[in-house]
Scaffold this motif. Sequence first.
Motif, PDB file in Angstrom:
ATOM      1  N   ALA A  51      29.488   0.972  -3.424  1.00 18.21           N
ATOM      2  CA  ALA A  51      29.521   1.832  -4.190  1.00 18.21           C
ATOM      3  C   ALA A  51      30.463   1.783  -5.979  1.00 18.21           C
ATOM      4  O   ALA A  51      30.669   0.314  -6.026  1.00 18.21           O
ATOM      5  N   ALA A  52      29.288   2.394  -7.213  1.00 16.39           N
ATOM      6  CA  ALA A  52      29.510   1.780  -8.179  1.00 16.39           C
ATOM      7  C   ALA A  52      30.823   1.857  -8.791  1.00 16.39           C
ATOM      8  O   ALA A  52      31.330   3.512  -8.645  1.00 16.39           O
ATOM      9  N   VAL A  53      31.292   1.378  -9.799  1.00 17.41           N
ATOM     10  CA  VAL A  53      32.422   1.516 -10.104  1.00 17.41           C
ATOM     11  C   VAL A  53      32.351   1.372 -12.119  1.00 17.41           C
ATOM     12  O   VAL A  53      31.888   0.605 -12.265  1.00 17.41           O
ATOM     13  N   THR A  54      32.947   2.796 -12.335  1.00 17.75           N
ATOM     14  CA  THR A  54      33.246   2.740 -13.779  1.00 17.75           C
ATOM     15  C   THR A  54      34.238   2.981 -14.354  1.00 17.75           C
ATOM     16  O   THR A  54      34.892   4.083 -13.998  1.00 17.75           O
ATOM     17  N   ALA A  55      34.685   2.688 -15.828  1.00 15.76           N
ATOM     18  CA  ALA A  55      35.428   2.967 -16.334  1.00 15.76           C
ATOM     19  C   ALA A  55      35.617   3.672 -17.925  1.00 15.76           C
ATOM     20  O   ALA A  55      34.723   2.447 -18.270  1.00 15.76           O
ATOM     21  N   ASN A  56      36.154   4.523 -18.583  1.00 15.34           N
ATOM     22  CA  ASN A  56      35.457   4.224 -19.385  1.00 15.34           C
ATOM     23  C   ASN A  56      36.537   5.513 -20.295  1.00 15.34           C
ATOM     24  O   ASN A  56      36.909   5.825 -20.245  1.00 15.34           O
ATOM     25  N   ALA A  57      36.871   3.543 -21.570  1.00 19.74           N
ATOM     26  CA  ALA A  57      38.389   3.295 -21.783  1.00 19.74           C
ATOM     27  C   ALA A  57      38.168   4.319 -23.580  1.00 19.74           C
ATOM     28  O   ALA A  57      36.836   4.079 -24.379  1.00 19.74           O
ATOM     29  N   VAL A  58      38.838   5.046 -23.276  1.00 18.37           N
ATOM     30  CA  VAL A  58      38.650   5.625 -25.106  1.00 18.37           C
ATOM     31  C   VAL A  58      39.717   5.725 -26.072  1.00 18.37           C
ATOM     32  O   VAL A  58      41.009   5.869 -25.140  1.00 18.37           O
ATOM     33  N   LYS A  59      39.841   5.656 -26.927  1.00 20.02           N
ATOM     34  CA  LYS A  59      40.984   5.480 -28.253  1.00 20.02           C
ATOM     35  C   LYS A  59      41.726   6.681 -27.721  1.00 20.02           C
ATOM     36  O   LYS A  59      41.313   8.197 -28.061  1.00 20.02           O
ATOM     37  N   PRO A  60      42.994   6.905 -28.081  1.00 19.67           N
ATOM     38  CA  PRO A  60      43.439   8.152 -28.289  1.00 19.67           C
ATOM     39  C   PRO A  60      43.779   8.771 -29.532  1.00 19.67           C
ATOM     40  O   PRO A  60      42.820   8.488 -30.565  1.00 19.67           O
ATOM     41  N   LEU A  61      43.386   9.797 -29.111  1.00 22.20           N
ATOM     42  CA  LEU A  61      43.119  11.207 -30.738  1.00 22.20           C
ATOM     43  C   LEU A  61      44.242  11.201 -31.374  1.00 22.20           C
ATOM     44  O   LEU A  61      45.524  11.102 -31.443  1.00 22.20           O
ATOM     45  N   VAL A  62      44.274  11.335 -32.273  1.00 25.46           N
ATOM     46  CA  VAL A  62      44.834  11.273 -34.034  1.00 25.46           C
ATOM     47  C   VAL A  62      44.370  12.625 -34.594  1.00 25.46           C
ATOM     48  O   VAL A  62      43.193  12.490 -34.682  1.00 25.46           O
ATOM     49  N   ASN A 104      41.630  17.069 -39.213  1.00 21.59           N
ATOM     50  CA  ASN A 104      40.274  15.914 -39.936  1.00 21.59           C
ATOM     51  C   ASN A 104      41.229  15.681 -37.757  1.00 21.59           C
ATOM     52  O   ASN A 104      42.170  15.016 -37.559  1.00 21.59           O
ATOM     53  N   VAL A 105      40.392  15.371 -36.594  1.00 18.89           N
ATOM     54  CA  VAL A 105      40.155  14.717 -35.845  1.00 18.89           C
ATOM     55  C   VAL A 105      39.875  13.462 -35.661  1.00 18.89           C
ATOM     56  O   VAL A 105      38.434  13.054 -36.089  1.00 18.89           O
ATOM     57  N   GLN A 106      40.118  12.430 -35.143  1.00 17.14           N
ATOM     58  CA  GLN A 106      39.933  11.026 -35.139  1.00 17.14           C
ATOM     59  C   GLN A 106      40.307  10.044 -33.797  1.00 17.14           C
ATOM     60  O   GLN A 106      40.911  10.588 -33.358  1.00 17.14           O
ATOM     61  N   GLY A 107      39.165   9.312 -33.117  1.00 13.63           N
ATOM     62  CA  GLY A 107      39.952   9.025 -31.440  1.00 13.63           C
ATOM     63  C   GLY A 107      37.677   8.058 -31.270  1.00 13.63           C
ATOM     64  O   GLY A 107      37.697   7.057 -32.354  1.00 13.63           O
ATOM     65  N   SER A 108      37.123   7.957 -30.678  1.00 13.06           N
ATOM     66  CA  SER A 108      36.450   7.086 -30.130  1.00 13.06           C
ATOM     67  C   SER A 108      35.350   7.848 -29.779  1.00 13.06           C
ATOM     68  O   SER A 108      34.809   8.960 -29.761  1.00 13.06           O
ATOM     69  N   ASN A 109      34.661   6.611 -30.683  1.00 12.34           N
ATOM     70  CA  ASN A 109      32.653   7.053 -31.012  1.00 12.34           C
ATOM     71  C   ASN A 109      32.100   7.853 -29.642  1.00 12.34           C
ATOM     72  O   ASN A 109      32.142   7.429 -28.338  1.00 12.34           O
ATOM     73  N   ARG A 110      31.301   8.813 -30.077  1.00  9.12           N
ATOM     74  CA  ARG A 110      30.606  10.211 -28.777  1.00  9.12           C
ATOM     75  C   ARG A 110      31.208  10.661 -28.068  1.00  9.12           C
ATOM     76  O   ARG A 110      30.955  10.725 -27.265  1.00  9.12           O
ATOM     77  N   GLN A 111      32.704  10.995 -28.437  1.00  8.71           N
ATOM     78  CA  GLN A 111      33.356  11.178 -27.141  1.00  8.71           C
ATOM     79  C   GLN A 111      33.649  12.943 -27.643  1.00  8.71           C
ATOM     80  O   GLN A 111      33.602  13.318 -29.655  1.00  8.71           O
ATOM     81  N   ASN A 167      50.001  26.508 -33.026  1.00 11.82           N
ATOM     82  CA  ASN A 167      49.750  24.927 -32.562  1.00 11.82           C
ATOM     83  C   ASN A 167      47.919  25.061 -32.319  1.00 11.82           C
ATOM     84  O   ASN A 167      47.169  25.480 -31.870  1.00 11.82           O
ATOM     85  N   VAL A 168      47.409  23.928 -33.019  1.00 12.41           N
ATOM     86  CA  VAL A 168      45.754  23.192 -32.770  1.00 12.41           C
ATOM     87  C   VAL A 168      46.083  21.916 -31.247  1.00 12.41           C
ATOM     88  O   VAL A 168      47.295  20.880 -32.242  1.00 12.41           O
ATOM     89  N   THR A 169      45.486  21.882 -30.724  1.00 15.89           N
ATOM     90  CA  THR A 169      45.112  20.902 -29.311  1.00 15.89           C
ATOM     91  C   THR A 169      43.966  20.298 -29.727  1.00 15.89           C
ATOM     92  O   THR A 169      43.047  21.213 -29.195  1.00 15.89           O
ATOM     93  N   VAL A 170      43.829  19.277 -29.585  1.00 18.08           N
ATOM     94  CA  VAL A 170      42.687  18.859 -29.316  1.00 18.08           C
ATOM     95  C   VAL A 170      42.084  17.551 -27.748  1.00 18.08           C
ATOM     96  O   VAL A 170      43.797  17.151 -27.529  1.00 18.08           O
ATOM     97  N   ASP A 171      41.453  17.330 -27.320  1.00 19.75           N
ATOM     98  CA  ASP A 171      41.496  16.528 -25.991  1.00 19.75           C
ATOM     99  C   ASP A 171      40.252  16.155 -25.964  1.00 19.75           C
ATOM    100  O   ASP A 171      39.105  17.177 -26.000  1.00 19.75           O
ATOM    101  N   TYR A 172      39.765  14.929 -25.030  1.00 22.00           N
ATOM    102  CA  TYR A 172      39.042  14.908 -24.951  1.00 22.00           C
ATOM    103  C   TYR A 172      38.440  15.481 -23.786  1.00 22.00           C
ATOM    104  O   TYR A 172      39.362  16.046 -22.976  1.00 22.00           O
TER     105      TYR A 172
END
Length: 170
Positions: free
Chosen positions: A31-42, A93-100, A165-170
């Motif tokens: 089985a293939a294994v992948t993991a996508n690490a993303v920066k925390p959102l600001v 303004n929201v910052q995090g990982s590119n292309r997310q 309240n404004v909530t952002v998530d991946y």
Amino acid sequence: MRLPTPIPLALAALAGAFGMAAPATAATQTAAVTANAVKPLVLTKLQDLDLGTVTLGPGTWPNATIGISQAGTLSCTGTNLVCTGATMPAKYNVQGSNRQAVRISAPSVTLVNQNDTSKTLTLTTSSPSSVMLTSSGVPGVDFSIGGSVTLNSSTAAGTYVGTFNVTVDY
């Protein structure tokens, strides 16, 4: 003289007689294994939402709406309202990982009259459901949140204040 057959040999003979197969051999798959690490959102607030000043007309009338779009366009419906003042949507303004893709949630909020806390209005927010980050970290992506309230001739005068309240998530 005949010697007795050992039991395991007898069972093997019976299994062969009834067509029972020998135990299966083990099989292996990969089985293939992948993991996508993303920066925390600001998430950073850039400006508050302001609907300006609304003057209520005389008489008895229902359901007049004042609102501001995400783009900052004021709507002041009904001939019984006069809307003035500097209006603006909330901006973040929201910052995090590119292309997310980042999901956005901003639930409606109760606004409380500062002269009489028993008097309230409901601000129905209007936000994008998501934004796509085009870079990692700075500069992030700006987005706006608008909203609207419904007034009527019995709406009490005063400054109505609330927070949402404004909530952002991946």
